[in-house]
Design a protein around this motif. Structure first.
Motif, short mmCIF file in Angstrom:
data_model
loop_
_atom_site.label_atom_id
_atom_site.label_comp_id
_atom_site.label_asym_id
_atom_site.label_seq_id
_atom_site.Cartn_x
_atom_site.Cartn_y
_atom_site.Cartn_z
N GLY A 126 0.83 -1.20 0.00
CA GLY A 126 0.00 0.00 0.00
C GLY A 126 0.86 1.25 0.00
O GLY A 126 2.03 1.21 0.37
N GLY A 127 0.28 2.35 -0.42
CA GLY A 127 0.96 3.63 -0.45
C GLY A 127 1.05 4.23 0.95
O GLY A 127 0.58 3.64 1.92
N PRO A 128 1.65 5.44 1.03
CA PRO A 128 1.81 6.10 2.33
C PRO A 128 0.46 6.37 3.01
O PRO A 128 -0.48 6.82 2.35
N GLY A 129 0.38 6.05 4.30
CA GLY A 129 -0.81 6.36 5.08
C GLY A 129 -2.03 5.52 4.77
O GLY A 129 -3.14 5.83 5.22
N THR A 130 -1.86 4.45 4.01
CA THR A 130 -3.04 3.65 3.66
C THR A 130 -3.55 2.79 4.82
O THR A 130 -4.69 2.34 4.80
N GLY A 131 -2.69 2.54 5.82
CA GLY A 131 -3.13 1.74 6.96
C GLY A 131 -2.38 0.44 7.13
O GLY A 131 -2.82 -0.45 7.87
N LYS A 132 -1.23 0.33 6.49
CA LYS A 132 -0.45 -0.91 6.55
C LYS A 132 -0.02 -1.23 7.99
O LYS A 132 -0.18 -2.36 8.46
N THR A 133 0.53 -0.20 8.67
CA THR A 133 1.00 -0.42 10.04
C THR A 133 -0.16 -0.77 10.97
O THR A 133 -0.05 -1.66 11.82
N VAL A 134 -1.29 -0.10 10.78
CA VAL A 134 -2.46 -0.37 11.63
C VAL A 134 -2.92 -1.81 11.42
O VAL A 134 -3.12 -2.56 12.38
N GLU A 177 -12.33 1.85 6.89
CA GLU A 177 -11.96 3.06 7.62
C GLU A 177 -11.02 2.69 8.74
O GLU A 177 -10.92 1.53 9.11
N ILE A 178 -10.33 3.69 9.25
CA ILE A 178 -9.49 3.46 10.43
C ILE A 178 -10.17 4.18 11.59
O ILE A 178 -10.37 5.39 11.53
N ALA A 179 -10.59 3.42 12.57
CA ALA A 179 -11.35 4.00 13.67
C ALA A 179 -10.65 3.78 14.99
O ALA A 179 -10.05 2.72 15.21
N GLU A 180 -10.72 4.79 15.84
CA GLU A 180 -10.10 4.70 17.16
C GLU A 180 -10.68 3.51 17.93
O GLU A 180 -11.88 3.29 17.91
N GLY A 181 -9.82 2.78 18.57
CA GLY A 181 -10.28 1.65 19.38
C GLY A 181 -10.53 0.39 18.57
O GLY A 181 -10.59 -0.71 19.10
N ILE A 233 -10.90 7.94 -0.18
CA ILE A 233 -11.49 6.71 0.35
C ILE A 233 -10.41 5.63 0.39
O ILE A 233 -9.46 5.65 -0.38
N ARG A 234 -10.60 4.74 1.36
CA ARG A 234 -9.65 3.63 1.48
C ARG A 234 -10.33 2.36 1.04
O ARG A 234 -11.49 2.15 1.34
N ARG A 235 -9.57 1.50 0.37
CA ARG A 235 -10.14 0.19 0.06
C ARG A 235 -9.10 -0.92 0.11
O ARG A 235 -7.90 -0.66 0.00
N ARG A 240 -1.19 3.66 20.78
CA ARG A 240 -1.98 4.09 21.93
C ARG A 240 -3.04 5.11 21.50
O ARG A 240 -4.13 5.13 22.04
N THR A 241 -2.70 5.94 20.50
CA THR A 241 -3.69 6.92 20.03
C THR A 241 -4.89 6.21 19.38
O THR A 241 -5.97 6.76 19.29
N LEU A 242 -4.66 5.01 18.95
CA LEU A 242 -5.78 4.23 18.37
C LEU A 242 -6.56 3.50 19.47
O LEU A 242 -7.55 2.83 19.19
N GLY A 243 -6.04 3.60 20.70
CA GLY A 243 -6.73 2.96 21.83
C GLY A 243 -6.17 1.59 22.16
O GLY A 243 -6.75 0.85 22.93
N1 LIG Z 1 -6.17 7.47 16.45
C1 LIG Z 1 -6.54 7.42 15.17
N2 LIG Z 1 -7.84 7.54 14.83
C2 LIG Z 1 -8.23 7.48 13.54
N3 LIG Z 1 -7.39 7.32 12.51
C3 LIG Z 1 -6.10 7.19 12.78
C4 LIG Z 1 -5.61 7.24 14.11
N4 LIG Z 1 -4.27 7.08 14.06
C5 LIG Z 1 -3.97 6.95 12.76
N5 LIG Z 1 -5.05 7.04 11.99
C6 LIG Z 1 -5.10 6.97 10.51
O1 LIG Z 1 -4.21 5.98 10.07
C7 LIG Z 1 -3.33 6.52 9.10
C8 LIG Z 1 -1.96 5.92 9.24
O2 LIG Z 1 -2.07 4.56 9.05
P1 LIG Z 1 -0.74 3.70 9.02
O3 LIG Z 1 0.30 4.29 9.89
O4 LIG Z 1 -1.13 2.30 9.27
O5 LIG Z 1 -0.34 3.89 7.49
P2 LIG Z 1 0.87 3.23 6.74
O6 LIG Z 1 0.30 2.63 5.50
O7 LIG Z 1 1.63 2.35 7.65
O8 LIG Z 1 1.73 4.52 6.36
P3 LIG Z 1 3.31 4.65 6.09
O9 LIG Z 1 3.52 4.20 4.70
O10 LIG Z 1 3.55 6.09 6.25
O11 LIG Z 1 4.01 3.82 7.09
C9 LIG Z 1 -3.26 7.99 9.41
O12 LIG Z 1 -2.91 8.72 8.24
C10 LIG Z 1 -4.66 8.27 9.90
O13 LIG Z 1 -5.50 8.54 8.79
#
Ligand SMILES: Nc1ncnc2c1ncn2[C@@H]1O[C@H](COP(=O)(O)OP(=O)(O)OP(=O)(O)O)[C@@H](O)[C@H]1O
Ligand SMILES: [Mg+2]
Length: 237
Positions: free
Chosen positions: A34-42, A218-222, A197-199, A76-79
């Motif tokens: 995935g690209g930057p910020g798509t949610g890979k780490t989450v 979506e990425i939701a807290e908690g 939008i994310r998919r 932790r910011t995600l809960g």
């Molecule tokens: N507490 C939060 N509540 C809601 N959304 C959040 C929260 N923390 C992060 N996010 C969302 O998650 C996104 C980051 O996701 P993540 O770190 O998983 O992306 P990534 O694909 O790993 O990015 P990178 O390529 O930069 O490592 C943020 O840009 C934000 O939109």
């Protein structure tokens, strides 16, 4: 929902497990691109966190893109409080951000030692792209995959390898690693003015039936990654 004979590792992300008809086949190596910020780490964190929290399985999270402290505090910011699981030994964060003079063998040995030592059933490398850039030698994802596959299968560990793709691109690597990996999960962010939008889609997963449709998430807290119940009505853009 389990297809015959395949032992599954549940991600604990309900809809994703449904899309995988029960979970990732145990021992598989899955690329999460995935690209930057798509949610890979989450997503990758949810995989190990749910393992420890819901299924009593230990996990190793190797971070090449941020320090263990900043990773923990982001989560932790995600809960999600990873601390108790780290203290219990169910979760190990291997911080590989510090400058290293690594050769591939050294780095992989370090990771595999941790997996063996902790009896981890889940492994994340975040990201394999950053890992390759940190090495002294030129190595491609393909070599890493082949080497890891040999060891991880023996250990029965199921892995998610994060792969960074440039914004707007779908290409994962040189085109070879896609064939070697057991599975590929793709995250995308698309501009749909006025927002993004994310998919998510599963491109392949050996040894199991998959739902090949795109789903928004979506990425939701908690909660982390929350995938919508219904697929998108179109499959390509
Ligand atoms: N507490 C939060 N509540 C809601 N959304 C959040 C929260 N923390 C992060 N996010 C969302 O998650 C996104 C980051 O996701 P993540 O770190 O998983 O992306 P990534 O694909 O790993 O990015 P990178 O390529 O930069 O490592 C943020 O840009 C934000 O939109
Ligand atoms: Mg990340």
């Amino acid at each position: 929902m389990n297809s015959r004979g395949v032992r599954r590792i549940r991600t604990g992300i309900e809809k994703l497990d449904e899309m995988l008809f029960g979970g990732i086949p145990r021992g598989d190596i899955v690329l999460l691109s995935g690209g930057p910020g798509t949610g890979k780490t989450v997503l990758a964190t949810q995989f190990v966190y749910n393992g420890a929290r819901l299924y009593g399985e230990s996990g190793v999270y190797v971070t090449f893109t941020e320090s263990a402290e900043s990773f923990e505090s982001d989560m932790r910011t995600l809960g999600w409080d990873l601390r108790p699981f780290i203290e219990e030994g169910k979760l190990v964060i291997l911080d590989m951000l510090a400058p290293k003079s690594g050769m591939l063998d050294e780095v992989l040995n370090l990771i595999l030692e941790k997996v063996e030592e902790t009896g981890a059933e889940r492994l994340v490398i975040d990201s394999v792209t950053a890992m390759l850039m940190s090495l002294k030698e030129r190595v491609d994802v393909r070599t890493v995959l082949i080497t890891l596959q040999r060891f991880l299968r023996k250990l029965g560990c199921t892995s998610i390898l994060v792969v960074e793709t440039p914004w707007g691109e779908r290409k994962i690597g040189s085109g070879v690693e896609e064939f070697i990996a057991d599975g590929i999960i793709m995250l995308e962010m698309i501009a749909e003015v006025p927002s993004m939008i994310r998919r998510i889609a599963i491109l392949k997963m050996r040894g199991t039936k998959i739902d090949e449709r795109f789903y928004r998430f979506e990425i939701a807290e908690g909660e982390g990654i929350v995938i919508s119940s219904y697929p998108e009505s179109f499959s390509k853009r």
